[in-house]
Enzyme design. Sequence first.
Site, mmCIF file in Angstrom:
data_model
loop_
_atom_site.group_PDB
_atom_site.id
_atom_site.type_symbol
_atom_site.label_atom_id
_atom_site.label_comp_id
_atom_site.label_asym_id
_atom_site.label_seq_id
_atom_site.Cartn_x
_atom_site.Cartn_y
_atom_site.Cartn_z
ATOM 1 N N ARG A 164 -19.026 -46.142 10.661
ATOM 2 C CA ARG A 164 -18.105 -45.656 11.701
ATOM 3 C C ARG A 164 -16.751 -45.268 11.105
ATOM 4 O O ARG A 164 -15.687 -45.563 11.674
ATOM 5 C CB ARG A 164 -17.894 -46.686 12.805
ATOM 6 C CG ARG A 164 -19.134 -47.136 13.499
ATOM 7 C CD ARG A 164 -19.739 -46.066 14.401
ATOM 8 N NE ARG A 164 -20.779 -46.650 15.203
ATOM 9 C CZ ARG A 164 -22.066 -46.718 14.806
ATOM 10 N NH1 ARG A 164 -22.445 -46.186 13.660
ATOM 11 N NH2 ARG A 164 -22.968 -47.267 15.581
ATOM 12 N N SER A 244 -19.068 -48.164 22.639
ATOM 13 C CA SER A 244 -18.690 -49.447 22.024
ATOM 14 C C SER A 244 -17.180 -49.488 21.808
ATOM 15 O O SER A 244 -16.624 -48.588 21.180
ATOM 16 C CB SER A 244 -19.364 -49.609 20.664
ATOM 17 O OG SER A 244 -20.747 -49.495 20.807
ATOM 18 N N GLU A 339 -13.141 -49.760 17.775
ATOM 19 C CA GLU A 339 -13.711 -48.506 17.265
ATOM 20 C C GLU A 339 -13.033 -47.315 17.968
ATOM 21 O O GLU A 339 -12.900 -46.233 17.413
ATOM 22 C CB GLU A 339 -15.218 -48.511 17.565
ATOM 23 C CG GLU A 339 -15.940 -47.275 17.112
ATOM 24 C CD GLU A 339 -17.423 -47.316 17.446
ATOM 25 O OE1 GLU A 339 -18.133 -48.230 16.994
ATOM 26 O OE2 GLU A 339 -17.874 -46.406 18.164
HETATM 27 P P1 FAD Z 1 -12.805 -37.420 21.257
HETATM 28 O O1 FAD Z 1 -12.953 -38.704 21.964
HETATM 29 O O2 FAD Z 1 -12.243 -36.278 22.005
HETATM 30 O O3 FAD Z 1 -11.937 -37.672 19.944
HETATM 31 C C1 FAD Z 1 -12.225 -38.766 19.100
HETATM 32 C C2 FAD Z 1 -11.270 -38.735 17.892
HETATM 33 O O4 FAD Z 1 -11.546 -37.605 17.087
HETATM 34 C C3 FAD Z 1 -9.807 -38.606 18.299
HETATM 35 O O5 FAD Z 1 -9.037 -39.303 17.351
HETATM 36 C C4 FAD Z 1 -9.538 -37.094 18.200
HETATM 37 O O6 FAD Z 1 -8.172 -36.838 17.917
HETATM 38 C C5 FAD Z 1 -10.427 -36.707 17.027
HETATM 39 N N1 FAD Z 1 -11.005 -35.354 17.136
HETATM 40 C C6 FAD Z 1 -11.875 -34.900 18.085
HETATM 41 N N2 FAD Z 1 -12.268 -33.639 17.784
HETATM 42 C C7 FAD Z 1 -11.643 -33.300 16.646
HETATM 43 C C8 FAD Z 1 -11.644 -32.113 15.820
HETATM 44 N N3 FAD Z 1 -12.371 -31.036 16.124
HETATM 45 N N4 FAD Z 1 -10.851 -32.099 14.710
HETATM 46 C C9 FAD Z 1 -10.104 -33.187 14.389
HETATM 47 N N5 FAD Z 1 -10.051 -34.314 15.126
HETATM 48 C C10 FAD Z 1 -10.825 -34.372 16.223
HETATM 49 N N6 FAD Z 1 -20.471 -43.184 19.097
HETATM 50 C C11 FAD Z 1 -21.380 -43.439 18.117
HETATM 51 O O7 FAD Z 1 -21.057 -43.354 16.918
HETATM 52 N N7 FAD Z 1 -22.657 -43.809 18.424
HETATM 53 C C12 FAD Z 1 -23.089 -43.926 19.689
HETATM 54 O O8 FAD Z 1 -24.250 -44.237 19.917
HETATM 55 C C13 FAD Z 1 -22.144 -43.682 20.743
HETATM 56 N N8 FAD Z 1 -22.502 -43.834 22.034
HETATM 57 C C14 FAD Z 1 -21.589 -43.637 23.028
HETATM 58 C C15 FAD Z 1 -21.990 -43.820 24.353
HETATM 59 C C16 FAD Z 1 -21.095 -43.607 25.388
HETATM 60 C C17 FAD Z 1 -21.541 -43.829 26.810
HETATM 61 C C18 FAD Z 1 -19.784 -43.168 25.095
HETATM 62 C C19 FAD Z 1 -18.814 -42.884 26.212
HETATM 63 C C20 FAD Z 1 -19.371 -42.995 23.778
HETATM 64 C C21 FAD Z 1 -20.270 -43.230 22.734
HETATM 65 N N9 FAD Z 1 -19.909 -43.065 21.383
HETATM 66 C C22 FAD Z 1 -20.820 -43.289 20.392
HETATM 67 C C23 FAD Z 1 -18.541 -42.662 21.032
HETATM 68 C C24 FAD Z 1 -18.316 -41.111 21.078
HETATM 69 O O9 FAD Z 1 -19.290 -40.488 21.846
HETATM 70 C C25 FAD Z 1 -18.308 -40.490 19.689
HETATM 71 O O10 FAD Z 1 -17.326 -41.086 18.885
HETATM 72 C C26 FAD Z 1 -18.051 -38.976 19.731
HETATM 73 O O11 FAD Z 1 -18.229 -38.412 18.457
HETATM 74 C C27 FAD Z 1 -16.656 -38.609 20.243
HETATM 75 O O12 FAD Z 1 -16.617 -37.206 20.436
HETATM 76 P P2 FAD Z 1 -15.506 -36.527 21.344
HETATM 77 O O13 FAD Z 1 -15.656 -35.055 21.211
HETATM 78 O O14 FAD Z 1 -15.554 -37.073 22.700
HETATM 79 O O15 FAD Z 1 -14.192 -37.008 20.591
HETATM 80 P P1 NAP Z 2 -28.946 -53.013 20.030
HETATM 81 O O1 NAP Z 2 -30.184 -52.247 19.733
HETATM 82 O O2 NAP Z 2 -28.949 -53.994 21.131
HETATM 83 O O3 NAP Z 2 -28.456 -53.756 18.689
HETATM 84 C C1 NAP Z 2 -27.261 -54.516 18.657
HETATM 85 C C2 NAP Z 2 -26.584 -54.305 17.336
HETATM 86 O O4 NAP Z 2 -27.394 -54.810 16.292
HETATM 87 C C3 NAP Z 2 -26.345 -52.845 17.089
HETATM 88 O O5 NAP Z 2 -24.995 -52.627 17.236
HETATM 89 C C4 NAP Z 2 -26.900 -52.583 15.694
HETATM 90 O O6 NAP Z 2 -25.947 -52.132 14.750
HETATM 91 C C5 NAP Z 2 -27.496 -53.877 15.242
HETATM 92 N N1 NAP Z 2 -28.943 -53.642 14.965
HETATM 93 C C6 NAP Z 2 -29.959 -53.789 15.821
HETATM 94 N N2 NAP Z 2 -31.134 -53.529 15.206
HETATM 95 C C7 NAP Z 2 -30.840 -53.188 13.952
HETATM 96 C C8 NAP Z 2 -31.609 -52.821 12.821
HETATM 97 N N3 NAP Z 2 -32.944 -52.749 12.872
HETATM 98 N N4 NAP Z 2 -30.970 -52.525 11.678
HETATM 99 C C9 NAP Z 2 -29.633 -52.601 11.607
HETATM 100 N N5 NAP Z 2 -28.843 -52.943 12.649
HETATM 101 C C10 NAP Z 2 -29.432 -53.247 13.800
HETATM 102 O O7 NAP Z 2 -27.739 -52.002 20.237
HETATM 103 P P2 NAP Z 2 -27.411 -51.070 21.479
HETATM 104 O O8 NAP Z 2 -26.112 -51.471 22.009
HETATM 105 O O9 NAP Z 2 -28.568 -50.941 22.406
HETATM 106 O O10 NAP Z 2 -27.196 -49.684 20.767
HETATM 107 C C11 NAP Z 2 -28.278 -48.993 20.190
HETATM 108 C C12 NAP Z 2 -27.733 -48.064 19.124
HETATM 109 O O11 NAP Z 2 -26.845 -47.112 19.708
HETATM 110 C C13 NAP Z 2 -26.947 -48.796 18.039
HETATM 111 O O12 NAP Z 2 -27.211 -48.173 16.813
HETATM 112 C C14 NAP Z 2 -25.523 -48.581 18.437
HETATM 113 O O13 NAP Z 2 -24.638 -48.529 17.328
HETATM 114 C C15 NAP Z 2 -25.560 -47.217 19.121
HETATM 115 N N6 NAP Z 2 -24.507 -47.151 20.149
HETATM 116 C C16 NAP Z 2 -23.249 -46.911 19.726
HETATM 117 C C17 NAP Z 2 -22.227 -46.807 20.647
HETATM 118 C C18 NAP Z 2 -20.819 -46.478 20.193
HETATM 119 O O14 NAP Z 2 -20.007 -46.146 21.030
HETATM 120 N N7 NAP Z 2 -20.546 -46.532 18.934
HETATM 121 C C19 NAP Z 2 -22.473 -46.979 21.996
HETATM 122 C C20 NAP Z 2 -23.785 -47.267 22.387
HETATM 123 C C21 NAP Z 2 -24.805 -47.344 21.450
HETATM 124 P P3 NAP Z 2 -25.466 -50.569 14.702
HETATM 125 O O15 NAP Z 2 -24.519 -50.426 15.820
HETATM 126 O O16 NAP Z 2 -24.824 -50.457 13.396
HETATM 127 O O17 NAP Z 2 -26.679 -49.708 14.830
#
Ligand code: FAD
Ligand code: NAP
Length: 343
Positions: A164, A244, A339
Amino acid sequence: MHLEQNVSLKSLHTFGFDVKARYYVEAKTKEDIYSLLNYRSMIRMPILIIGAGSNILFTKDFEGIIIRIHTKGITVREVDEEQVILSVQAGESWDPLVAYCVDQGWAGLENLSLIPGTVGAAPIQNIGAYGTEVKDLIESVHFVEIESGEERTFSREACHFGYRDSIFKQAFKGKIIIDEVHFRLQKINGENETSLLRLEYGDISSELEKVGISKPGLKDVREVICNIRRRKLPDPAFIGNAGSFFKNPVISNHTLEALKQQHPDIPSFSSGDQIKVPAAWLISQCGWKGFRDGDAGVYPEQPLVLVNYGQADGGQLIHLANKMMRSVYNRFRITLEPEVNIF
Ligand code: FAD
Ligand code: NAP
């Protein structure tokens, strides 16, 4: 381009707080981005780049210019028997790109299905889910420096991707605009499809089994991931959230062994010499799952997600997050790190 004043950001970020931007503009072309940088160098105001606002928490009005990147276009740059390289404009929405690639039979992005946001934001925190990180598919990232207007292309290695994390969240934070991302994907054919899938992440195989699919393809993987996510995560269209709120803490093996003395059932996942502990488990152990204070809360199905049930503001969410961080620290001596990008 239309520069607007005192614009409500409520519908422009997924927490849905009622905050304002002093100035707001949408860049629909690369030329728009460059003219905005020229304009900004004349007026010297703080600048914030946004995509879909799905990883942002506003604690107050933004006293500067918010530029929403809304550039569109997908170009297939190179293609051979096995691979394809795509150039995608930063304003393209992430999930439709994944759907398009799956439809074309191009493997790589499917485990990142249904992540909200734009393509330009994906490299910033190296989006990840279900055992895949976007860095594995990125060939290079093209961006422009805000101060100098200089255009640069960074290879995957130069982006310093981590869990991340990337150079764009560290040294270049707030200093660049990503305008194009290049992806390298694998083409599926009759024989290689199974070997290209990443099914090792627990939930995927159990869900495939549940729906009776024994020989899955790209489309099946996308579908089961979309189904799991729809069940587990709040849809920002109905409940404000930014996914998250905290990263999963990464600790040493030594720390894990010490923690196991007191908490023998603590879950962990190792990669190399690093151990990841699910923040959701730590938070649940401290009793936060489903907690609600007014309209600020901890989502009952996934306690890593903090939510705005309607009228909460950024300050209330931060207050709640701080309380959660303190209780996790007091119990486990682990510091949770947000995050979400806080402004
Ligand atoms: P924004 O929220 O608009 O911006 C995020 C950051 O990036 C800010 O600092 C902004 O200034 C910067 N930024 C945005 N665009 C640019 C650009 N073009 N150039 C330079 N800077 C920029 N994230 C995960 O990693 N895994 C997931 O599974 C995941 N699941 C999610 C589920 C939900 C329901 C939600 C709401 C969010 C989730 N996220 C997840 C977080 C999010 O979706 C990601 O981080 C996504 O990439 C953000 O994109 P955005 O366009 O909305 O960025
Ligand atoms: P989950 O499957 O309930 O698992 C909980 C956590 O355990 C996750 O965060 C994941 O780390 C870790 N994990 C589980 N199984 C794993 C494996 N086999 N190997 C390594 N790590 C493992 O998680 P969840 O909330 O339903 O989310 C599912 C996936 O979507 C995850 O990868 C999560 O990161 C992603 N997600 C991200 C966001 C966001 O905003 N960043 C929001 C929703 C979902 P990791 O997170 O590193 O995978």
